[in-house]
Design a protein around this motif. Sequence first.
Motif, PDB file in Angstrom:
ATOM      1  N   PRO A  59       0.779  -1.253  -0.088  1.00 17.89           N
ATOM      2  CA  PRO A  59       0.143  -0.133  -0.082  1.00 17.89           C
ATOM      3  C   PRO A  59       0.672   1.322   0.057  1.00 17.89           C
ATOM      4  O   PRO A  59       0.443   2.356  -0.684  1.00 17.89           O
ATOM      5  N   GLU A  60       1.917   1.281   0.614  1.00 22.11           N
ATOM      6  CA  GLU A  60       2.840   2.436   0.776  1.00 22.11           C
ATOM      7  C   GLU A  60       3.778   2.501  -0.603  1.00 22.11           C
ATOM      8  O   GLU A  60       3.769   3.686  -1.034  1.00 22.11           O
ATOM      9  N   ILE A  61       4.034   1.500  -1.412  1.00 16.59           N
ATOM     10  CA  ILE A  61       4.457   1.713  -2.554  1.00 16.59           C
ATOM     11  C   ILE A  61       3.489   2.225  -3.584  1.00 16.59           C
ATOM     12  O   ILE A  61       3.942   2.944  -4.398  1.00 16.59           O
ATOM     13  N   ARG A  62       2.389   1.706  -3.434  1.00 17.21           N
ATOM     14  CA  ARG A  62       1.190   2.251  -4.342  1.00 17.21           C
ATOM     15  C   ARG A  62       1.028   3.752  -4.302  1.00 17.21           C
ATOM     16  O   ARG A  62       0.807   4.465  -5.104  1.00 17.21           O
ATOM     17  N   SER A  63       1.119   4.211  -2.882  1.00 16.55           N
ATOM     18  CA  SER A  63       0.529   5.503  -2.833  1.00 16.55           C
ATOM     19  C   SER A  63       2.107   6.346  -3.187  1.00 16.55           C
ATOM     20  O   SER A  63       1.480   7.483  -3.922  1.00 16.55           O
ATOM     21  N   ALA A  64       3.151   5.842  -2.935  1.00 12.56           N
ATOM     22  CA  ALA A  64       4.397   6.429  -3.530  1.00 12.56           C
ATOM     23  C   ALA A  64       4.306   6.749  -5.141  1.00 12.56           C
ATOM     24  O   ALA A  64       4.613   7.688  -5.696  1.00 12.56           O
ATOM     25  N   LEU A  65       4.058   5.585  -5.759  1.00 11.72           N
ATOM     26  CA  LEU A  65       3.817   5.538  -7.188  1.00 11.72           C
ATOM     27  C   LEU A  65       2.795   6.417  -7.402  1.00 11.72           C
ATOM     28  O   LEU A  65       2.978   7.265  -8.861  1.00 11.72           O
ATOM     29  N   HIS A  66       1.572   6.723  -6.894  1.00 12.23           N
ATOM     30  CA  HIS A  66       0.663   7.842  -7.467  1.00 12.23           C
ATOM     31  C   HIS A  66       1.144   9.128  -7.375  1.00 12.23           C
ATOM     32  O   HIS A  66       0.943   9.978  -8.118  1.00 12.23           O
ATOM     33  N   VAL A  67       1.894   9.423  -6.150  1.00 15.03           N
ATOM     34  CA  VAL A  67       2.634  10.697  -5.987  1.00 15.03           C
ATOM     35  C   VAL A  67       3.637  11.006  -6.836  1.00 15.03           C
ATOM     36  O   VAL A  67       3.452  12.196  -7.527  1.00 15.03           O
ATOM     37  N   ALA A  90       2.648  16.675 -13.731  1.00 15.69           N
ATOM     38  CA  ALA A  90       2.692  18.153 -13.725  1.00 15.69           C
ATOM     39  C   ALA A  90       3.887  18.762 -14.569  1.00 15.69           C
ATOM     40  O   ALA A  90       3.768  19.790 -14.901  1.00 15.69           O
ATOM     41  N   LYS A  91       4.690  17.889 -14.900  1.00 15.14           N
ATOM     42  CA  LYS A  91       5.898  18.349 -16.072  1.00 15.14           C
ATOM     43  C   LYS A  91       5.313  17.830 -17.428  1.00 15.14           C
ATOM     44  O   LYS A  91       6.291  18.138 -18.159  1.00 15.14           O
ATOM     45  N   GLY A  92       4.164  17.395 -17.602  1.00 11.88           N
ATOM     46  CA  GLY A  92       3.804  17.441 -18.951  1.00 11.88           C
ATOM     47  C   GLY A  92       3.919  16.179 -19.669  1.00 11.88           C
ATOM     48  O   GLY A  92       3.555  15.753 -20.805  1.00 11.88           O
ATOM     49  N   MET A  93       3.974  14.961 -18.727  1.00  9.31           N
ATOM     50  CA  MET A  93       4.421  13.624 -19.347  1.00  9.31           C
ATOM     51  C   MET A  93       3.306  12.942 -18.975  1.00  9.31           C
ATOM     52  O   MET A  93       3.462  11.902 -17.881  1.00  9.31           O
ATOM     53  N   THR A  94       2.177  12.947 -19.347  1.00  5.80           N
ATOM     54  CA  THR A  94       1.044  12.337 -19.092  1.00  5.80           C
ATOM     55  C   THR A  94       0.770  10.937 -19.399  1.00  5.80           C
ATOM     56  O   THR A  94       0.414  10.073 -18.729  1.00  5.80           O
ATOM     57  N   ALA A  95       1.688  10.467 -20.813  1.00  2.91           N
ATOM     58  CA  ALA A  95       1.616   9.059 -20.978  1.00  2.91           C
ATOM     59  C   ALA A  95       2.425   8.290 -19.915  1.00  2.91           C
ATOM     60  O   ALA A  95       2.139   7.153 -19.335  1.00  2.91           O
ATOM     61  N   GLU A  96       3.469   8.758 -19.659  1.00  3.18           N
ATOM     62  CA  GLU A  96       4.377   8.068 -18.497  1.00  3.18           C
ATOM     63  C   GLU A  96       3.629   8.035 -17.417  1.00  3.18           C
ATOM     64  O   GLU A  96       3.855   6.908 -16.534  1.00  3.18           O
ATOM     65  N   ALA A  97       3.058   9.093 -16.761  1.00  6.98           N
ATOM     66  CA  ALA A  97       2.210   9.298 -15.597  1.00  6.98           C
ATOM     67  C   ALA A  97       1.146   8.181 -15.542  1.00  6.98           C
ATOM     68  O   ALA A  97       0.902   7.338 -14.593  1.00  6.98           O
ATOM     69  N   GLY A  98       0.660   7.773 -16.804  1.00  7.89           N
ATOM     70  CA  GLY A  98      -0.579   7.016 -16.956  1.00  7.89           C
ATOM     71  C   GLY A  98       0.060   5.551 -16.636  1.00  7.89           C
ATOM     72  O   GLY A  98      -0.608   4.884 -16.085  1.00  7.89           O
ATOM     73  N   LYS A  99       1.056   5.249 -17.176  1.00 10.64           N
ATOM     74  CA  LYS A  99       1.677   4.019 -17.012  1.00 10.64           C
ATOM     75  C   LYS A  99       2.063   3.777 -15.660  1.00 10.64           C
ATOM     76  O   LYS A  99       1.872   2.551 -15.151  1.00 10.64           O
ATOM     77  N   LEU A 100       2.558   4.561 -15.001  1.00 16.25           N
ATOM     78  CA  LEU A 100       2.903   4.530 -13.458  1.00 16.25           C
ATOM     79  C   LEU A 100       1.570   4.325 -12.615  1.00 16.25           C
ATOM     80  O   LEU A 100       1.602   3.317 -11.595  1.00 16.25           O
ATOM     81  N   SER A 136      -1.051   2.907 -13.692  1.00 14.17           N
ATOM     82  CA  SER A 136      -1.402   1.733 -14.101  1.00 14.17           C
ATOM     83  C   SER A 136      -0.627   0.422 -13.313  1.00 14.17           C
ATOM     84  O   SER A 136      -1.471  -0.503 -12.840  1.00 14.17           O
ATOM     85  N   LEU A 137       0.852   0.603 -13.199  1.00 17.76           N
ATOM     86  CA  LEU A 137       1.581  -0.158 -12.629  1.00 17.76           C
ATOM     87  C   LEU A 137       0.987  -0.192 -10.957  1.00 17.76           C
ATOM     88  O   LEU A 137       1.283  -1.090 -10.332  1.00 17.76           O
ATOM     89  N   ALA A 138       0.765   1.043 -10.568  1.00 19.76           N
ATOM     90  CA  ALA A 138       0.692   1.092  -9.142  1.00 19.76           C
ATOM     91  C   ALA A 138      -0.801   0.210  -8.888  1.00 19.76           C
ATOM     92  O   ALA A 138      -1.045  -0.165  -7.971  1.00 19.76           O
ATOM     93  N   ASP A 139      -1.680   0.440  -9.680  1.00 20.37           N
ATOM     94  CA  ASP A 139      -2.986  -0.342  -9.685  1.00 20.37           C
ATOM     95  C   ASP A 139      -2.749  -1.754  -9.441  1.00 20.37           C
ATOM     96  O   ASP A 139      -3.522  -2.571  -9.065  1.00 20.37           O
ATOM     97  N   GLU A 140      -1.738  -2.272 -10.212  1.00 24.64           N
ATOM     98  CA  GLU A 140      -1.627  -3.576 -10.332  1.00 24.64           C
ATOM     99  C   GLU A 140      -1.282  -4.311  -8.942  1.00 24.64           C
ATOM    100  O   GLU A 140      -1.188  -5.506  -8.908  1.00 24.64           O
ATOM    101  N   THR A 141      -0.767  -3.237  -8.219  1.00 26.20           N
ATOM    102  CA  THR A 141      -0.113  -3.832  -6.855  1.00 26.20           C
ATOM    103  C   THR A 141      -1.397  -4.232  -5.710  1.00 26.20           C
ATOM    104  O   THR A 141      -1.406  -4.620  -4.644  1.00 26.20           O
ATOM    105  N   LYS A 142      -2.624  -3.797  -6.120  1.00 28.22           N
ATOM    106  CA  LYS A 142      -3.900  -4.122  -5.388  1.00 28.22           C
ATOM    107  C   LYS A 142      -4.197  -5.715  -5.271  1.00 28.22           C
ATOM    108  O   LYS A 142      -3.908  -6.274  -6.245  1.00 28.22           O
ATOM    109  N   ARG A 143      -4.818  -6.071  -4.231  1.00 28.69           N
ATOM    110  CA  ARG A 143      -5.006  -7.366  -4.077  1.00 28.69           C
ATOM    111  C   ARG A 143      -6.497  -7.875  -4.731  1.00 28.69           C
ATOM    112  O   ARG A 143      -7.271  -6.974  -4.813  1.00 28.69           O
ATOM    113  N   ARG A 144      -6.411  -8.685  -5.442  1.00 26.66           N
ATOM    114  CA  ARG A 144      -7.795  -9.255  -6.060  1.00 26.66           C
ATOM    115  C   ARG A 144      -8.671  -9.697  -5.040  1.00 26.66           C
ATOM    116  O   ARG A 144      -8.298 -10.323  -4.013  1.00 26.66           O
TER     117      ARG A 144
END
Length: 95
Positions: A4-12, A19-29, A31-39
């Motif tokens: 959960p802490e890693i997921r929060s850090a990835l979202h931050v 904020a620096k204009g790299m929306t595609a990269e932010a979206g990938k991050l 997505s990766l953060a959401d993969e750490t959730k339990r099913r």
Amino acid sequence: MRLPEIRSALHVLASDIEAKGMTAEAGKLRSLADETKRRPAVRRAPARSMPMTPAIEDRIRDTALAHPSWSMERIGAYVGVSGGRVSEVLAGFRR
């Protein structure tokens, strides 16, 4: 650090990158953060034995008394339940 802490850090981090204009990269991050959730815990296999009823429990006990040399698996096959259910009934966990 736990997931959960890693997921929060990835979202931050994703917000900072966005904020620096790299929306595609932010979206990938994100997505990766959401993969750490339990099913959610769900039954993946269908139940194979019929529900236990008092009549089935009585039949298991009667069969075990009538055939003391039979294994629990054999009693279960005769009655139509698993050997584990037979064990539960005979050990007193059921009833």
